[in-house]
Design an enzyme around this catalytic site. Structure first.
Site, mmCIF file in Angstrom:
data_model
loop_
_atom_site.group_PDB
_atom_site.id
_atom_site.type_symbol
_atom_site.label_atom_id
_atom_site.label_comp_id
_atom_site.label_asym_id
_atom_site.label_seq_id
_atom_site.Cartn_x
_atom_site.Cartn_y
_atom_site.Cartn_z
ATOM 1 N NE ARG A 1 50.934 91.449 73.426
ATOM 2 C CZ ARG A 1 51.856 90.579 72.994
ATOM 3 N NH1 ARG A 1 51.518 89.597 72.168
ATOM 4 N NH2 ARG A 1 53.086 90.680 73.398
ATOM 5 N NE ARG B 1 53.868 86.724 76.090
ATOM 6 C CZ ARG B 1 54.216 87.954 76.433
ATOM 7 N NH1 ARG B 1 55.421 88.201 76.886
ATOM 8 N NH2 ARG B 1 53.358 88.941 76.313
ATOM 9 C CE LYS C 1 57.576 95.723 77.343
ATOM 10 N NZ LYS C 1 56.929 95.097 78.482
ATOM 11 N NE ARG D 1 57.311 87.180 73.002
ATOM 12 C CZ ARG D 1 57.044 88.356 73.589
ATOM 13 N NH1 ARG D 1 58.015 89.041 74.135
ATOM 14 N NH2 ARG D 1 55.831 88.840 73.616
ATOM 15 N NE ARG E 1 51.676 97.105 78.692
ATOM 16 C CZ ARG E 1 52.475 96.056 78.874
ATOM 17 N NH1 ARG E 1 52.945 95.785 80.073
ATOM 18 N NH2 ARG E 1 52.803 95.291 77.866
HETATM 19 P P1 AMP Z 1 54.007 92.120 78.843
HETATM 20 O O1 AMP Z 1 54.603 90.847 79.321
HETATM 21 O O2 AMP Z 1 54.622 93.334 79.488
HETATM 22 O O3 AMP Z 1 53.981 92.229 77.344
HETATM 23 O O4 AMP Z 1 52.469 92.120 79.318
HETATM 24 C C1 AMP Z 1 51.562 91.135 78.857
HETATM 25 C C2 AMP Z 1 50.136 91.555 79.112
HETATM 26 O O5 AMP Z 1 49.928 91.737 80.512
HETATM 27 C C3 AMP Z 1 49.718 92.868 78.475
HETATM 28 O O6 AMP Z 1 49.343 92.714 77.113
HETATM 29 C C4 AMP Z 1 48.529 93.240 79.361
HETATM 30 O O7 AMP Z 1 47.396 92.460 79.063
HETATM 31 C C5 AMP Z 1 49.000 92.811 80.745
HETATM 32 N N1 AMP Z 1 49.738 93.895 81.437
HETATM 33 C C6 AMP Z 1 51.054 93.907 81.774
HETATM 34 N N2 AMP Z 1 51.391 95.053 82.382
HETATM 35 C C7 AMP Z 1 50.266 95.812 82.432
HETATM 36 C C8 AMP Z 1 49.973 97.118 82.919
HETATM 37 N N3 AMP Z 1 50.928 97.897 83.459
HETATM 38 N N4 AMP Z 1 48.691 97.558 82.809
HETATM 39 C C9 AMP Z 1 47.744 96.790 82.262
HETATM 40 N N5 AMP Z 1 47.955 95.564 81.760
HETATM 41 C C10 AMP Z 1 49.205 95.065 81.840
#
Ligand code: AMP
Length: 191
Positions: free
Chosen positions: A144, A133, A13, A127, A88
């Site tokens: 996740r 991370r 993504k 990764r 989400r």
């Molecule tokens: P990502 O970088 O998109 O994988 O997001 C990493 C983490 O950020 C996720 O596992 C959630 O804990 C939090 N997060 C990111 N976007 C959202 C969202 N739209 N709603 C809730 N939590 C989010």
């Protein structure tokens, strides 16, 4: 151009979001990046959400939606935007629909990057070695994935019903996926 990109953790993504946003000249807005930035800088928001991200859970809708509303109100979003990792949850979907409708706007396309589950875990563990991370460890990755499958994957039906969904095969090299995605999105948004 107002775009969303969705995909399971590890689907690529973030990488493809940057390319797609550049292609259409709009900012790529990643809620995950905003949270990580705040955690790194130990802001009040960062302190509040750190344990949530570490556990692989979702930040509460009201907190996330406020951040997105603030960000979309910035002048660089006037020509459009690409949201990466938002919405989400169904609550966030309705929030965004209302936010745009209030402004007489709408989405142009929702890209869904599809990758087989076994390939996702492999990519995430790789990764973890490169980026370090905090949420790329095996337990959190599993969580996740579960949260994505339970709460986020069903949102694709909402966008499919609205005729906005562009399903892109996310397997192969970064360059192959990008080329595939560009041509599918261009075909979708062509007048
Ligand atoms: P990502 O970088 O998109 O994988 O997001 C990493 C983490 O950020 C996720 O596992 C959630 O804990 C939090 N997060 C990111 N976007 C959202 C969202 N739209 N709603 C809730 N939590 C989010």
């Amino acid at each position: 151009m107002r775009l969303l990109i969705m995909g399971a953790p590890g689907a690529g993504k973030g990488t493809q979001a940057t390319a797609l946003a550049e292609r259409f000249g709009v900012p790529a807005i990643s809620t995950g990046d905003i949270f990580r930035h705040n955690i790194k800088n130990q802001t009040p928001l960062g302190v509040k959400v750190k344990s949530i991200l570490d556990a692989g859970e979702y930040v509460p809708d009201d907190v996330t939606e406020e951040i997105v509303a603030d960000r979309l109100a910035q002048p660089d979003c006037e020509p459009g935007f690409l949201l990466d990792g938002f919405p989400r949850t169904m609550h966030q979907v309705h929030f965004l629909d209302r936010y745009l409708a209030d402004r007489g706007e709408g989405l142009d396309a929702v890209v869904s990057l599809m990758v087989e589950p076994e390939a996702l875990v492999r990519r995430l563990l790789a990764r973890a070695e490169i980026e370090g991370r905090a949420d790329d460890n095996e337990d959190t990755i599993r969580r996740r994935m579960e949260v994505y499958a339970g709460q986020t994957a069903p949102l694709l039906f909402h966008y499919e019903n609205k005729g906005l969904l562009v399903d892109v095969d996310g397997t192969g090299s970064v360059d192959d996926v990008r080329a595939r995605m560009f041509s599918q999105v261009e075909a979708h948004v062509a007048p």
